[in-house]
Design an enzyme around this catalytic site. Sequence first.
Site, PDB file in Angstrom:
ATOM      1  N   MET A  38       0.838  -1.210   0.000  1.00  8.85           N
ATOM      2  CA  MET A  38       0.000   0.000   0.000  1.00  8.85           C
ATOM      3  C   MET A  38       0.872   1.259   0.000  1.00  8.85           C
ATOM      4  O   MET A  38       0.395   2.355   0.307  1.00  8.85           O
ATOM      5  CB  MET A  38      -0.948  -0.002   1.200  1.00  8.85           C
ATOM      6  CG  MET A  38      -1.936  -1.171   1.157  1.00  8.85           C
ATOM      7  SD  MET A  38      -3.455  -0.848   2.039  1.00  8.85           S
ATOM      8  CE  MET A  38      -2.839  -0.535   3.681  1.00  8.85           C
ATOM      9  N   GLY A  44      10.980  -2.875   5.601  1.00 12.33           N
ATOM     10  CA  GLY A  44      10.247  -4.154   5.570  1.00 12.33           C
ATOM     11  C   GLY A  44       9.775  -4.481   4.160  1.00 12.33           C
ATOM     12  O   GLY A  44       9.997  -5.593   3.654  1.00 12.33           O
ATOM     13  N   HIS A  45       9.151  -3.503   3.498  1.00 13.12           N
ATOM     14  CA  HIS A  45       8.711  -3.723   2.114  1.00 13.12           C
ATOM     15  C   HIS A  45       9.914  -4.024   1.212  1.00 13.12           C
ATOM     16  O   HIS A  45       9.861  -4.913   0.366  1.00 13.12           O
ATOM     17  CB  HIS A  45       8.026  -2.474   1.562  1.00 13.12           C
ATOM     18  CG  HIS A  45       6.808  -2.023   2.311  1.00 13.12           C
ATOM     19  ND1 HIS A  45       6.777  -0.877   3.064  1.00 13.12           N
ATOM     20  CD2 HIS A  45       5.561  -2.559   2.409  1.00 13.12           C
ATOM     21  CE1 HIS A  45       5.576  -0.720   3.593  1.00 13.12           C
ATOM     22  NE2 HIS A  45       4.819  -1.727   3.225  1.00 13.12           N
ATOM     23  N   GLN A  69     -10.422  -2.558   2.203  1.00 10.50           N
ATOM     24  CA  GLN A  69      -9.928  -3.223   3.418  1.00 10.50           C
ATOM     25  C   GLN A  69      -9.882  -2.287   4.628  1.00 10.50           C
ATOM     26  O   GLN A  69      -9.409  -2.668   5.691  1.00 10.50           O
ATOM     27  CB  GLN A  69      -8.569  -3.873   3.173  1.00 10.50           C
ATOM     28  CG  GLN A  69      -7.407  -2.915   2.999  1.00 10.50           C
ATOM     29  CD  GLN A  69      -6.157  -3.653   2.538  1.00 10.50           C
ATOM     30  OE1 GLN A  69      -6.050  -4.105   1.418  1.00 10.50           O
ATOM     31  NE2 GLN A  69      -5.183  -3.781   3.437  1.00 10.50           N
ATOM     32  N   GLU A 156       5.570 -11.660   6.946  1.00  8.59           N
ATOM     33  CA  GLU A 156       5.059 -12.319   8.164  1.00  8.59           C
ATOM     34  C   GLU A 156       4.563 -11.290   9.171  1.00  8.59           C
ATOM     35  O   GLU A 156       3.877 -11.644  10.118  1.00  8.59           O
ATOM     36  CB  GLU A 156       6.167 -13.164   8.799  1.00  8.59           C
ATOM     37  CG  GLU A 156       6.484 -14.422   8.031  1.00  8.59           C
ATOM     38  CD  GLU A 156       7.522 -15.276   8.715  1.00  8.59           C
ATOM     39  OE1 GLU A 156       8.112 -14.823   9.729  1.00  8.59           O
ATOM     40  OE2 GLU A 156       7.758 -16.400   8.230  1.00  8.59           O
ATOM     41  N   LYS A 157       4.948 -10.029   8.984  1.00  8.50           N
ATOM     42  CA  LYS A 157       4.451  -8.964   9.860  1.00  8.50           C
ATOM     43  C   LYS A 157       2.921  -9.029   9.970  1.00  8.50           C
ATOM     44  O   LYS A 157       2.350  -8.821  11.033  1.00  8.50           O
ATOM     45  CB  LYS A 157       4.907  -7.611   9.308  1.00  8.50           C
ATOM     46  CG  LYS A 157       4.089  -6.405   9.668  1.00  8.50           C
ATOM     47  CD  LYS A 157       4.343  -5.987  11.091  1.00  8.50           C
ATOM     48  CE  LYS A 157       3.824  -4.629  11.477  1.00  8.50           C
ATOM     49  NZ  LYS A 157       2.551  -4.230  10.964  1.00  8.50           N
ATOM     50  N   ASP A 158       2.279  -9.293   8.816  1.00  8.55           N
ATOM     51  CA  ASP A 158       0.822  -9.453   8.786  1.00  8.55           C
ATOM     52  C   ASP A 158       0.540 -10.952   8.700  1.00  8.55           C
ATOM     53  O   ASP A 158       0.167 -11.477   7.644  1.00  8.55           O
ATOM     54  CB  ASP A 158       0.249  -8.692   7.594  1.00  8.55           C
ATOM     55  CG  ASP A 158       0.544  -7.203   7.711  1.00  8.55           C
ATOM     56  OD1 ASP A 158      -0.178  -6.519   8.447  1.00  8.55           O
ATOM     57  OD2 ASP A 158       1.523  -6.741   7.094  1.00  8.55           O
TER      58      ASP A 158
HETATM   59  P1  AMP Z   1       1.352  -2.920   3.471  1.00  6.96           P
HETATM   60  O1  AMP Z   1       1.948  -1.878   2.591  1.00  6.96           O
HETATM   61  O2  AMP Z   1       1.343  -2.559   4.908  1.00  6.96           O
HETATM   62  O3  AMP Z   1       0.046  -3.446   2.959  1.00  6.96           O
HETATM   63  O4  AMP Z   1       2.343  -4.156   3.389  1.00  6.96           O
HETATM   64  C1  AMP Z   1       2.737  -4.694   2.151  1.00  6.96           C
HETATM   65  C2  AMP Z   1       3.533  -5.956   2.402  1.00  6.96           C
HETATM   66  O5  AMP Z   1       4.667  -5.644   3.202  1.00  6.96           O
HETATM   67  C3  AMP Z   1       2.722  -7.001   3.179  1.00  6.96           C
HETATM   68  O6  AMP Z   1       3.036  -8.295   2.665  1.00  6.96           O
HETATM   69  C4  AMP Z   1       3.232  -6.810   4.584  1.00  6.96           C
HETATM   70  O7  AMP Z   1       3.110  -7.980   5.375  1.00  6.96           O
HETATM   71  C5  AMP Z   1       4.687  -6.470   4.332  1.00  6.96           C
HETATM   72  N1  AMP Z   1       5.291  -5.784   5.483  1.00  6.96           N
HETATM   73  C6  AMP Z   1       4.805  -4.707   6.152  1.00  6.96           C
HETATM   74  N2  AMP Z   1       5.616  -4.393   7.188  1.00  6.96           N
HETATM   75  C7  AMP Z   1       6.639  -5.288   7.165  1.00  6.96           C
HETATM   76  C8  AMP Z   1       7.808  -5.515   7.968  1.00  6.96           C
HETATM   77  N3  AMP Z   1       8.083  -4.744   9.037  1.00  6.96           N
HETATM   78  N4  AMP Z   1       8.633  -6.535   7.657  1.00  6.96           N
HETATM   79  C9  AMP Z   1       8.359  -7.338   6.589  1.00  6.96           C
HETATM   80  N5  AMP Z   1       7.288  -7.191   5.782  1.00  6.96           N
HETATM   81  C10 AMP Z   1       6.431  -6.176   6.068  1.00  6.96           C
END
Ligand code: AMP
Length: 288
Positions: A38, A44-45, A69, A156-158
């Site tokens: 997003m 992390g991303h 969502q 795995e964060k989510d």
């Molecule tokens: P989001 O942008 O929050 O929807 O996350 C996009 C992807 O990045 C999803 O697969 C999340 O699980 C992953 N993600 C978010 N934060 C982290 C993190 N701290 N470490 C690893 N992956 C992450």
Amino acid sequence: MSSLPPSRLPIVRTVADLRAQVAAWRREGLRIGFVPTMGALHEGHLSLVRLAGTQADRVVASVFVNPTQFGPNEDFDAYPRDEARDADLLAGAGCHLLFAPTVAEMYPPGASTTVTVAGVSEPLDGRARPGHFAGVATVVTKLLNQCTPDVAVFGEKDFQQLAVIRRLVRDLDLPLEIVGGPTARADDGLALSSRNAYLTEAERAVAPHLNAALREILDKVRAGQPVEDAEQRAVADLLRAGFASVDYVEVRVPDTLDRLGPGAASGPVRVLGAARLGRTRLIDNIGD
Ligand code: AMP
């Protein structure tokens, strides 16, 4: 001396353009990796983009803040958006193409199909955020059908989201591999999240208590203490540390996210938590 301009990442905004690029790569026999996000990208991303790069010849990332969502009182409008910054970071992590569709491209007028995953999407965040996982499952199914990658990487964060996606990929016979990437954390243990940008300085100092509380539960359960006692103590600790409320801190079976049956604490477990700090909702999880 001028510094080099950031490398330009190609951006496509329509499903047709995405499919055309993926088809061209396929004609060259290349393997495609995909990382949906997003935006408001952090390490992390980027770690997921690099992981995808080890599994595929070309990496596509998507940035789409998915309205379906978010609940009515959640942060869809406030969610941080900075496409130029995201594109530079993605290029630096080895991404080859950014898919950044509009809401109208993803949900044209008349769109009326929702993907719901029973069971694994019901407890925990499913209970705390009604409709959230139907929004996630629907957009991820669409994105996977639009990009048709060989492998897609999720964090795995989510952890519950990853379980929901693994389930829907199996149930709908989607022809790709799902890979989970480890959670990237700050030095003090706080899981990196786009929503950490909402934290005040004082809240940021309290935030690592969530990870610490989950670790403490895991240690206690591994030492043979009763699961419910450990969970209840963690809730009390978090409230004392300054969290406004705790949605859940629970020990679950990793694959199904079922509650532990008698004696199950000796097998693999996952400890998951969600708690509110001011206006920010933080989630985290750990296993061993
Ligand atoms: P989001 O942008 O929050 O929807 O996350 C996009 C992807 O990045 C999803 O697969 C999340 O699980 C992953 N993600 C978010 N934060 C982290 C993190 N701290 N470490 C690893 N992956 C992450």
